[in-house]
Design a protein around this motif. Structure first.
Motif, PDB file in Angstrom:
ATOM      1  N   ALA A  97      13.920  39.666   5.236  1.00  0.00           N
ATOM      2  CA  ALA A  97      13.431  38.614   4.333  1.00  0.00           C
ATOM      3  C   ALA A  97      11.918  38.454   4.461  1.00  0.00           C
ATOM      4  O   ALA A  97      11.212  38.287   3.459  1.00  0.00           O
ATOM      5  CB  ALA A  97      14.135  37.296   4.634  1.00  0.00           C
ATOM      6  N   THR A  98      11.421  38.527   5.687  1.00  0.00           N
ATOM      7  CA  THR A  98       9.972  38.437   5.886  1.00  0.00           C
ATOM      8  C   THR A  98       9.269  39.631   5.257  1.00  0.00           C
ATOM      9  O   THR A  98       8.212  39.492   4.643  1.00  0.00           O
ATOM     10  CB  THR A  98       9.644  38.350   7.390  1.00  0.00           C
ATOM     11  OG1 THR A  98      10.309  37.214   7.939  1.00  0.00           O
ATOM     12  CG2 THR A  98       8.161  38.217   7.615  1.00  0.00           C
ATOM     13  N   LEU A 118       5.835  39.671  -2.980  1.00  0.00           N
ATOM     14  CA  LEU A 118       5.491  38.526  -3.819  1.00  0.00           C
ATOM     15  C   LEU A 118       3.987  38.517  -4.082  1.00  0.00           C
ATOM     16  O   LEU A 118       3.211  39.107  -3.329  1.00  0.00           O
ATOM     17  CB  LEU A 118       5.882  37.224  -3.118  1.00  0.00           C
ATOM     18  CG  LEU A 118       7.372  36.991  -2.911  1.00  0.00           C
ATOM     19  CD1 LEU A 118       7.582  35.739  -2.076  1.00  0.00           C
ATOM     20  CD2 LEU A 118       8.084  36.863  -4.238  1.00  0.00           C
ATOM     21  N   PRO A 119       3.547  37.823  -5.136  1.00  0.00           N
ATOM     22  CA  PRO A 119       2.099  37.698  -5.382  1.00  0.00           C
ATOM     23  C   PRO A 119       1.436  36.843  -4.311  1.00  0.00           C
ATOM     24  O   PRO A 119       1.926  35.788  -3.961  1.00  0.00           O
ATOM     25  CB  PRO A 119       2.023  37.006  -6.739  1.00  0.00           C
ATOM     26  CG  PRO A 119       3.394  36.910  -7.254  1.00  0.00           C
ATOM     27  CD  PRO A 119       4.349  37.249  -6.186  1.00  0.00           C
ATOM     28  N   TRP A 120       0.328  37.345  -3.776  1.00  0.00           N
ATOM     29  CA  TRP A 120      -0.387  36.624  -2.731  1.00  0.00           C
ATOM     30  C   TRP A 120      -1.675  36.023  -3.238  1.00  0.00           C
ATOM     31  O   TRP A 120      -2.090  34.978  -2.773  1.00  0.00           O
ATOM     32  CB  TRP A 120      -0.665  37.563  -1.559  1.00  0.00           C
ATOM     33  CG  TRP A 120       0.516  37.704  -0.665  1.00  0.00           C
ATOM     34  CD1 TRP A 120       1.779  38.021  -1.026  1.00  0.00           C
ATOM     35  CD2 TRP A 120       0.556  37.500   0.732  1.00  0.00           C
ATOM     36  NE1 TRP A 120       2.601  38.051   0.049  1.00  0.00           N
ATOM     37  CE2 TRP A 120       1.878  37.738   1.158  1.00  0.00           C
ATOM     38  CE3 TRP A 120      -0.380  37.175   1.675  1.00  0.00           C
ATOM     39  CZ2 TRP A 120       2.268  37.630   2.476  1.00  0.00           C
ATOM     40  CZ3 TRP A 120       0.003  37.076   3.005  1.00  0.00           C
ATOM     41  CH2 TRP A 120       1.321  37.296   3.387  1.00  0.00           C
ATOM     42  N   THR A 121      -2.351  36.674  -4.147  1.00  0.00           N
ATOM     43  CA  THR A 121      -3.585  36.105  -4.694  1.00  0.00           C
ATOM     44  C   THR A 121      -3.604  36.307  -6.204  1.00  0.00           C
ATOM     45  O   THR A 121      -3.070  37.280  -6.734  1.00  0.00           O
ATOM     46  CB  THR A 121      -4.855  36.765  -4.105  1.00  0.00           C
ATOM     47  OG1 THR A 121      -4.818  38.159  -4.363  1.00  0.00           O
ATOM     48  CG2 THR A 121      -4.978  36.497  -2.621  1.00  0.00           C
ATOM     49  N   TYR A 122      -4.242  35.361  -6.854  1.00  0.00           N
ATOM     50  CA  TYR A 122      -4.452  35.427  -8.289  1.00  0.00           C
ATOM     51  C   TYR A 122      -5.965  35.429  -8.494  1.00  0.00           C
ATOM     52  O   TYR A 122      -6.670  34.546  -8.036  1.00  0.00           O
ATOM     53  CB  TYR A 122      -3.814  34.214  -8.964  1.00  0.00           C
ATOM     54  CG  TYR A 122      -4.087  34.111 -10.429  1.00  0.00           C
ATOM     55  CD1 TYR A 122      -3.464  34.958 -11.329  1.00  0.00           C
ATOM     56  CD2 TYR A 122      -4.972  33.152 -10.926  1.00  0.00           C
ATOM     57  CE1 TYR A 122      -3.712  34.858 -12.681  1.00  0.00           C
ATOM     58  CE2 TYR A 122      -5.217  33.046 -12.272  1.00  0.00           C
ATOM     59  CZ  TYR A 122      -4.587  33.902 -13.142  1.00  0.00           C
ATOM     60  OH  TYR A 122      -4.828  33.804 -14.488  1.00  0.00           O
ATOM     61  N   THR A 123      -6.450  36.453  -9.175  1.00  0.00           N
ATOM     62  CA  THR A 123      -7.891  36.615  -9.338  1.00  0.00           C
ATOM     63  C   THR A 123      -8.223  36.788 -10.815  1.00  0.00           C
ATOM     64  O   THR A 123      -7.511  37.482 -11.536  1.00  0.00           O
ATOM     65  CB  THR A 123      -8.383  37.864  -8.562  1.00  0.00           C
ATOM     66  OG1 THR A 123      -7.926  37.772  -7.240  1.00  0.00           O
ATOM     67  CG2 THR A 123      -9.884  37.973  -8.576  1.00  0.00           C
ATOM     68  N   ARG A 124      -9.303  36.165 -11.220  1.00  0.00           N
ATOM     69  CA  ARG A 124      -9.840  36.401 -12.569  1.00  0.00           C
ATOM     70  C   ARG A 124     -11.124  37.173 -12.403  1.00  0.00           C
ATOM     71  O   ARG A 124     -12.121  36.658 -11.915  1.00  0.00           O
ATOM     72  CB  ARG A 124     -10.115  35.095 -13.285  1.00  0.00           C
ATOM     73  CG  ARG A 124      -8.902  34.474 -13.871  1.00  0.00           C
ATOM     74  CD  ARG A 124      -9.302  33.322 -14.769  1.00  0.00           C
ATOM     75  NE  ARG A 124      -9.774  33.747 -16.067  1.00  0.00           N
ATOM     76  CZ  ARG A 124      -9.003  33.976 -17.117  1.00  0.00           C
ATOM     77  NH1 ARG A 124      -7.713  33.867 -17.002  1.00  0.00           N
ATOM     78  NH2 ARG A 124      -9.505  34.323 -18.268  1.00  0.00           N
ATOM     79  N   ARG A 125     -11.071  38.441 -12.784  1.00  0.00           N
ATOM     80  CA  ARG A 125     -12.250  39.294 -12.694  1.00  0.00           C
ATOM     81  C   ARG A 125     -12.466  39.984 -14.024  1.00  0.00           C
ATOM     82  O   ARG A 125     -11.510  40.517 -14.600  1.00  0.00           O
ATOM     83  CB  ARG A 125     -12.083  40.350 -11.611  1.00  0.00           C
ATOM     84  CG  ARG A 125     -12.054  39.784 -10.228  1.00  0.00           C
ATOM     85  CD  ARG A 125     -12.004  40.892  -9.210  1.00  0.00           C
ATOM     86  NE  ARG A 125     -11.699  40.334  -7.912  1.00  0.00           N
ATOM     87  CZ  ARG A 125     -11.123  40.979  -6.946  1.00  0.00           C
ATOM     88  NH1 ARG A 125     -10.762  42.233  -7.124  1.00  0.00           N
ATOM     89  NH2 ARG A 125     -10.897  40.406  -5.812  1.00  0.00           N
ATOM     90  N   GLY A 161      -1.427  32.713  -3.944  1.00  0.00           N
ATOM     91  CA  GLY A 161      -0.118  32.788  -4.569  1.00  0.00           C
ATOM     92  C   GLY A 161       0.960  32.247  -3.639  1.00  0.00           C
ATOM     93  O   GLY A 161       0.676  31.721  -2.558  1.00  0.00           O
ATOM     94  N   PRO A 162       2.226  32.391  -4.013  1.00  0.00           N
ATOM     95  CA  PRO A 162       3.314  31.850  -3.190  1.00  0.00           C
ATOM     96  C   PRO A 162       3.686  32.730  -1.990  1.00  0.00           C
ATOM     97  O   PRO A 162       4.435  32.304  -1.125  1.00  0.00           O
ATOM     98  CB  PRO A 162       4.476  31.784  -4.176  1.00  0.00           C
ATOM     99  CG  PRO A 162       4.204  32.873  -5.160  1.00  0.00           C
ATOM    100  CD  PRO A 162       2.709  32.931  -5.281  1.00  0.00           C
ATOM    101  N   GLY A 163       3.178  33.933  -1.913  1.00  0.00           N
ATOM    102  CA  GLY A 163       3.572  34.862  -0.860  1.00  0.00           C
ATOM    103  C   GLY A 163       3.344  34.377   0.555  1.00  0.00           C
ATOM    104  O   GLY A 163       4.247  34.442   1.391  1.00  0.00           O
ATOM    105  N   PRO A 164       2.138  33.870   0.893  1.00  0.00           N
ATOM    106  CA  PRO A 164       1.906  33.423   2.267  1.00  0.00           C
ATOM    107  C   PRO A 164       2.829  32.285   2.706  1.00  0.00           C
ATOM    108  O   PRO A 164       3.281  32.250   3.838  1.00  0.00           O
ATOM    109  CB  PRO A 164       0.444  32.971   2.260  1.00  0.00           C
ATOM    110  CG  PRO A 164      -0.186  33.708   1.137  1.00  0.00           C
ATOM    111  CD  PRO A 164       0.891  33.868   0.115  1.00  0.00           C
ATOM    112  N   THR A 165       3.120  31.386   1.780  1.00  0.00           N
ATOM    113  CA  THR A 165       3.995  30.261   2.118  1.00  0.00           C
ATOM    114  C   THR A 165       5.407  30.750   2.438  1.00  0.00           C
ATOM    115  O   THR A 165       6.019  30.311   3.419  1.00  0.00           O
ATOM    116  CB  THR A 165       4.030  29.259   0.954  1.00  0.00           C
ATOM    117  OG1 THR A 165       2.688  28.882   0.641  1.00  0.00           O
ATOM    118  CG2 THR A 165       4.840  28.037   1.312  1.00  0.00           C
ATOM    119  N   PHE A 166       5.921  31.655   1.625  1.00  0.00           N
ATOM    120  CA  PHE A 166       7.252  32.207   1.897  1.00  0.00           C
ATOM    121  C   PHE A 166       7.248  33.043   3.180  1.00  0.00           C
ATOM    122  O   PHE A 166       8.236  33.062   3.913  1.00  0.00           O
ATOM    123  CB  PHE A 166       7.735  33.049   0.715  1.00  0.00           C
ATOM    124  CG  PHE A 166       8.234  32.225  -0.431  1.00  0.00           C
ATOM    125  CD1 PHE A 166       9.420  31.537  -0.333  1.00  0.00           C
ATOM    126  CD2 PHE A 166       7.501  32.129  -1.605  1.00  0.00           C
ATOM    127  CE1 PHE A 166       9.891  30.764  -1.381  1.00  0.00           C
ATOM    128  CE2 PHE A 166       7.949  31.371  -2.653  1.00  0.00           C
ATOM    129  CZ  PHE A 166       9.151  30.678  -2.557  1.00  0.00           C
TER     130      PHE A 166
END
Length: 171
Positions: free
Chosen positions: A38-39, A45-52, A124-129
């Protein structure tokens, strides 16, 4: 002749205790392996959202944290080794290594959530999960260590001899 002579009963008892220890060891090993998987899956999962450059980009955990991916793979390997070994010292060492790796994954996931944000970058939600599943993984590895460390007290030899003598008289 009785159904359980004095020599057969201790052998059957030892075999039953060994079977119980193996099944308990395998159960804890499977739970730890599921938590490790599970880890590892949280890295997808997405970890960062970037606008470039006017584009929106989601980056996966494997892309942003390759060290965490290698740590998870090492932990999964240690968990599989702990599961394949018979209960004993080797399995305890492998479970200890698994617990240390789970703790490392927890620390790495926590470190990523506390990074300073760059311009136009959101977490994103990845680090929290990853933090949540690493805690579960660490608890499962700790439970496996505690379960394997449970050594029953040696029986009182005098009490055993009295019980055998009493049972022989009742025949």
């Amino acid at each position: 002749m009785t159904e359980f002579p004095d020599e057969e009963l201790p052998r059957r008892l030892d075999a039953a205790e060994a079977a119980l220890a193996r099944s308990e060891h395998r159960w804890f090993g499977r739970v730890t392996l599921l938590a490790a998987l599970a880890t590892g899956l949280t890295l997808l999962l997405p970890w960062t959202y970037t606008r470039r450059y006017g584009l929106s980009v989601w980056q996966l955990g494997i892309e942003t944290q390759p060290t965490l991916a290698l740590t998870c793979l090492a932990g999964i390997a240690a968990t599989v080794v702990a599961l394949t070994l018979k209960p004993g010292t080797g399995a305890q060492v492998a479970a200890g290594v698994t617990a240390v790796v789970a703790l490392c994954c927890l620390v790495l996931g926590w470190r990523v959530t506390n990074l300073e944000t760059l311009d136009d970058t959101w977490a994103g939600p990845g680090p929290t999960f990853t933090i949540a599943t690493s805690v579960v993984w660490l608890l499962a590895a700790a439970a496996q260590l505690v379960a394997q460390n449970n050594k029953p007290a040696e029986p009182d030899q005098a009490a055993v001899a009295r019980a055998i003598t009493r049972l022989r008289r009742t025949r």
